[in-house]
Design a protein around this motif. Sequence first.
Motif, PDB file in Angstrom:
ATOM      1  N   VAL A 249      -0.261  49.282   8.550  1.00  0.00           N
ATOM      2  CA  VAL A 249      -0.062  48.081   7.736  1.00  0.00           C
ATOM      3  C   VAL A 249      -1.437  47.444   7.527  1.00  0.00           C
ATOM      4  CG1 VAL A 249       1.013  45.813   7.576  1.00  0.00           C
ATOM      5  CG2 VAL A 249       2.266  47.710   8.633  1.00  0.00           C
ATOM      6  N   VAL A 250      -1.831  47.277   6.267  1.00  0.00           N
ATOM      7  CA  VAL A 250      -3.121  46.686   5.921  1.00  0.00           C
ATOM      8  C   VAL A 250      -2.900  45.240   5.498  1.00  0.00           C
ATOM      9  CG1 VAL A 250      -5.154  46.840   4.441  1.00  0.00           C
ATOM     10  CG2 VAL A 250      -4.010  48.931   5.210  1.00  0.00           C
ATOM     11  N   LEU A 251      -3.666  44.321   6.080  1.00  0.00           N
ATOM     12  CA  LEU A 251      -3.537  42.891   5.814  1.00  0.00           C
ATOM     13  C   LEU A 251      -4.913  42.341   5.443  1.00  0.00           C
ATOM     14  CD1 LEU A 251      -1.450  42.167   9.038  1.00  0.00           C
ATOM     15  CD2 LEU A 251      -0.519  42.439   6.737  1.00  0.00           C
ATOM     16  N   ASN A 252      -5.289  42.509   4.206  1.00  0.00           N
ATOM     17  CA  ASN A 252      -6.615  42.087   3.759  1.00  0.00           C
ATOM     18  C   ASN A 252      -6.562  40.706   3.113  1.00  0.00           C
ATOM     19  OD1 ASN A 252      -8.166  44.243   4.600  1.00  0.00           O
ATOM     20  ND2 ASN A 252      -7.860  45.424   2.725  1.00  0.00           N
ATOM     21  N   LEU A 253      -7.467  39.815   3.549  1.00  0.00           N
ATOM     22  CA  LEU A 253      -7.692  38.515   2.921  1.00  0.00           C
ATOM     23  C   LEU A 253      -6.389  37.734   2.736  1.00  0.00           C
ATOM     24  CD1 LEU A 253     -10.215  39.740   0.208  1.00  0.00           C
ATOM     25  CD2 LEU A 253     -10.721  38.857   2.494  1.00  0.00           C
ATOM     26  N   LEU A 254      -5.675  37.570   3.858  1.00  0.00           N
ATOM     27  CA  LEU A 254      -4.381  36.899   3.803  1.00  0.00           C
ATOM     28  C   LEU A 254      -4.544  35.390   3.680  1.00  0.00           C
ATOM     29  CD1 LEU A 254      -2.318  38.752   6.557  1.00  0.00           C
ATOM     30  CD2 LEU A 254      -2.187  39.043   4.087  1.00  0.00           C
ATOM     31  N   PRO A 255      -3.721  34.747   2.844  1.00  0.00           N
ATOM     32  CA  PRO A 255      -3.699  33.275   2.841  1.00  0.00           C
ATOM     33  C   PRO A 255      -3.024  32.779   4.121  1.00  0.00           C
ATOM     34  CG  PRO A 255      -2.026  34.155   1.363  1.00  0.00           C
ATOM     35  CD  PRO A 255      -2.845  35.323   1.812  1.00  0.00           C
ATOM     36  N   ASP A 256      -3.175  31.490   4.400  1.00  0.00           N
ATOM     37  CA  ASP A 256      -2.662  30.931   5.650  1.00  0.00           C
ATOM     38  C   ASP A 256      -1.162  31.153   5.820  1.00  0.00           C
ATOM     39  OD1 ASP A 256      -5.176  30.143   6.152  1.00  0.00           O
ATOM     40  OD2 ASP A 256      -4.846  27.991   5.921  1.00  0.00           O
ATOM     41  N   GLU A 257      -0.404  31.001   4.736  1.00  0.00           N
ATOM     42  CA  GLU A 257       1.043  31.131   4.849  1.00  0.00           C
ATOM     43  C   GLU A 257       1.444  32.531   5.313  1.00  0.00           C
ATOM     44  OE1 GLU A 257       5.054  30.659   2.063  1.00  0.00           O
ATOM     45  OE2 GLU A 257       3.064  30.120   1.280  1.00  0.00           O
ATOM     46  N   GLU A 258       0.820  33.565   4.737  1.00  0.00           N
ATOM     47  CA  GLU A 258       1.144  34.930   5.144  1.00  0.00           C
ATOM     48  C   GLU A 258       0.573  35.239   6.518  1.00  0.00           C
ATOM     49  OE1 GLU A 258       0.403  38.007   2.311  1.00  0.00           O
ATOM     50  OE2 GLU A 258       0.846  36.712   0.606  1.00  0.00           O
ATOM     51  N   LEU A 259      -0.598  34.689   6.829  1.00  0.00           N
ATOM     52  CA  LEU A 259      -1.190  34.932   8.137  1.00  0.00           C
ATOM     53  C   LEU A 259      -0.308  34.372   9.247  1.00  0.00           C
ATOM     54  CD1 LEU A 259      -3.592  36.022   9.756  1.00  0.00           C
ATOM     55  CD2 LEU A 259      -4.726  33.819   9.423  1.00  0.00           C
ATOM     56  N   SER A 260       0.327  33.229   8.992  1.00  0.00           N
ATOM     57  CA  SER A 260       1.173  32.627  10.018  1.00  0.00           C
ATOM     58  C   SER A 260       2.382  33.499  10.324  1.00  0.00           C
ATOM     59  CB  SER A 260       1.633  31.234   9.567  1.00  0.00           C
ATOM     60  OG  SER A 260       2.472  31.338   8.421  1.00  0.00           O
ATOM     61  N   GLN A 261       2.811  34.319   9.355  1.00  0.00           N
ATOM     62  CA  GLN A 261       3.947  35.195   9.571  1.00  0.00           C
ATOM     63  C   GLN A 261       3.583  36.439  10.375  1.00  0.00           C
ATOM     64  OE1 GLN A 261       5.538  36.036   5.695  1.00  0.00           O
ATOM     65  NE2 GLN A 261       5.923  33.873   5.216  1.00  0.00           N
ATOM     66  N   THR A 262       2.289  36.739  10.463  1.00  0.00           N
ATOM     67  CA  THR A 262       1.868  37.933  11.190  1.00  0.00           C
ATOM     68  C   THR A 262       1.547  37.651  12.651  1.00  0.00           C
ATOM     69  OG1 THR A 262      -0.496  37.658  10.715  1.00  0.00           O
ATOM     70  CG2 THR A 262       0.839  38.766   9.047  1.00  0.00           C
ATOM     71  N   THR A 263       1.351  36.393  13.012  1.00  0.00           N
ATOM     72  CA  THR A 263       0.938  36.054  14.372  1.00  0.00           C
ATOM     73  C   THR A 263       2.146  35.745  15.238  1.00  0.00           C
ATOM     74  OG1 THR A 263       0.739  33.716  13.823  1.00  0.00           O
ATOM     75  CG2 THR A 263      -1.220  35.083  13.512  1.00  0.00           C
TER      76      THR A 263
END
Length: 569
Positions: A249-263
């Motif tokens: 799974v590649v997660l490049n240059l995520l905005p805050d909203e999407e980053l919060s879903q990955t943590t």
Amino acid sequence: MPPIDPPPGPAGGPPFGGWLWEALLHGTQAGVAVLDPDLRYRYVNPALARINGVPAEEHIGRTIAEVVPGVEAREEVLREVLADGVPREVVSTGQTRADSPHSQRYWQGSYHRLVDAEGTVVGIGALVLEVSADREIQRELERTRERLLLLDAAAVRIGSTLEMDRTCQELADLLVEVMADAIGVDVLASGLGEGQSSPPPGTLRLRRTALAGRPELWAYADAFMQPGEYVDYRLGSPVPRCLETGLPVVLNLLPDEELSQTTPKAEQVASYRAAHIHSGLIVPLSARGDQLGTVTLIRAGSSPGFDDEDVAVARALADRAAISLDNARRYSREHGIAVELQRALLAAPGDPHPRIDVATRYLPAGETDLVGGDWFDVLALPGGMTLLAMGDVMGHGVEAAVEMSHFRSMLRVVSGMADRPGDMLRRMDEVLSAAGTDRPGTCLLGLADPRRGGAWFASAGHLPPAVIEPSGHIRLLDVPPGPPLGADLNGEYETVYVPWRPADILLLYTDGLVERRTEDIDTSLSRLAGLSMAHATGPLDALLARIVHRLAPAAAEDDVALLAARARS
């Protein structure tokens, strides 16, 4: 501009006809041009016009930069050619006006000064070849070489022990050196840890086994789960999705909203941003069809996002580490076995590849039917190879039998960690010596490959293997013996190659077959080599029975084990 005169004919004769001069310049795939002293085009052949994507007549009177501004002209080199008359080779890069499948184009140019009959410099002759495809192949070879070097480093640095946490940390340390700013390794939790509650509904629990990062990120260490902690990931988030699909799974240059879903915890986003983390890559740890966990690679600051090459390299390294992790997991599971019934320890060996016939025979010493320390095994390995093993642990009885079981189990673990029999023996010796075994043992390993018609042998203090030819003649093979396994001698084990002709039979055996207390071992081996076994092309079971009948005494003083292998037609 005046036309270009045709060249003189052979031996100073009359010039070639214009048709031949035109055929030569118009037929070649190389770009040909003539530049005047001001580096303006005087002549361009059709090939160069196609390369530049500009009609030939639109070149005349214009400079390279004017015709193809997207190409690095290197005019300073051309002026040096005009000044000193020394031809030069120049590599240019860029894009012309012609369509091209190459994102970056390269040309190899050869430039030489042109002088007329009076010695006056009239310009430069240029020969241009596009080498973009060659450069891409070269780059791919370089990437392949770098990947192989990384895999070589992984083979040395990852899996140095049979401890899962140590192996995960070795993987994290290597990855943070070569391709990421921070690394986290998680493995699937096998159960509840001490004092741990059940994971919340809708989550997947993993255990953080390793963490590594660049020094500048350690100031934000609190933002990362630490080794030993349990991490509950929401189902559908990247880590569970990676485990479910088995795909990176590649997660490049995520905005805050999407980053919060990955943590694991939404409040960690602020800490990630403070550490300038912008991209992530999650690859699975899977071996032999089992998902073991994931590796999360993080990039921060000026590091670029992850591309396809990063994914390929990370996955290759994770696959290598997963094999070591699975070996460690299997070894840990088998190492917990305390006692087995002696008859259960005398289980049938594994299955060889279909192209090999194998037969085994075991005779316990004396009148008892209890197994001692003699053992054998057969393992089918990737690539059509079959591992043949014969060993002898010191002593008899339950303790020797249990130790024999450890030897066999350990061989099955290390067979996936090394390619050569000598390396497998070295791995076994390291583990046994580190464990402080009280019962050293001998071992002979053979890697049989019927497709290539050969076998590789290595010996840890064991008697040499033999070849039984179709005629019935027995020939002993010269395999230098290293020290016994577990003797704490830090020995080396040489791998020896021997041809394996069709219908030849490889024979492995323990010393109980030939050894007599009243004679030298060389005499005992000569007795084996002196046998002539009729009907050697018949069934292997019958052949082993005849060997035992002719060599083993009625009241054997030691256990006897034999293993024969023959390639199928």
